[in-house]
Design a protein around this motif. Structure first.
Motif, PDB file in Angstrom:
ATOM      1  N   ASN A   1       0.737  -0.972  -0.293  1.00 11.09           N
ATOM      2  CA  ASN A   1       0.122  -0.321   0.285  1.00 11.09           C
ATOM      3  C   ASN A   1       1.068   1.162  -0.345  1.00 11.09           C
TER       4      ASN A   1
ATOM      5  N   GLU B   1      -7.403   2.773   4.990  1.00 15.60           N
ATOM      6  CA  GLU B   1      -8.230   2.690   3.372  1.00 15.60           C
ATOM      7  C   GLU B   1      -8.352   1.523   3.057  1.00 15.60           C
TER       8      GLU B   1
ATOM      9  N   TYR C   1      -7.271  -1.159  -0.098  1.00 15.32           N
ATOM     10  CA  TYR C   1      -6.392  -0.366  -1.518  1.00 15.32           C
ATOM     11  C   TYR C   1      -6.164  -2.165  -2.417  1.00 15.32           C
TER      12      TYR C   1
END
Length: 179
Positions: free
Chosen positions: A91, A157, A159
């Motif tokens: 990431n 998040e 990803y």
């Protein structure tokens, strides 16, 4: 490395070659690997190489994944622990501390992952003085995502990996746990 840690029900110690058979049994299970690139270990020799790689991490980084042993029966239930990720980019990140765990299927849903996670987060923040702890999980792995949320990690998040598979990035900053 001679570090041994304990919780009420678990012992955490460095992985040893004598763990190979139990670790192979866990990593050969396709259900365990459902959210782990679906690549179960095929031979015990692969498991031995993994243990040797982790033992090298102990020397190089003074930390790594640890054998997790059930006190009551002295059974190897899987591995848990902190790893310095410095061998690839995840990431967009490298050189970060990652908390992770893998338990043999027969030890799921017994609270061991939460017990281990809380202990390792406390150890990482209070003993190792890590500023930020990261973790990443397959987006569809509801159990692991729930555990990370329950122990206080913050979802950062989603990803995609290089194959387009969606993962979740988790993080906790030192001082968040009231240890």
């Amino acid at each position: 490395m001679n570090l041994v840690l304990e919780t009420e029900r678990l012992i955490f110690r460095p992985l040893e070659l004598s763990d190979a058979e139990a670790m192979f049994a866990m990593d050969n299970n396709p259900i365990v690997h459902k959210y782990l690139w679906q690549t179960p270990t095929q031979t015990i020799e692969e498991t031995i190489k993994i243990i040797e790689m982790v033992q090298k991490q102990y020397v190089d980084n003074n930390i790594g994944r640890f054998a997790t042993i059930l006190k009551e029966t002295n059974e190897f239930i899987g591995w848990t622990g902190i790893k310095l990720v410095n061998d690839h980019v995840e990431n967009g990140n490298t050189n970060f501390y990652d908390y992770g765990y893998r338990l043999n299927e027969k030890f799921w849903n017994k609270g061991y992952a939460i017990e281990a996670s809380l202990m390792w987060l406390e150890y990482g923040f209070n003993q190792m003085k890590i500023d930020k702890m990261n973790a990443y999980t397959h987006a569809e792995n509801g159990a692991s995502n729930h555990i990370l949320q329950k122990v206080g990690m913050k979802f950062m998040e989603d990803y995609p990996d290089k194959d387009g598979v969606l993962w979740k990035w988790w993080q906790m900053e030192n001082g968040f746990l009231d240890c």
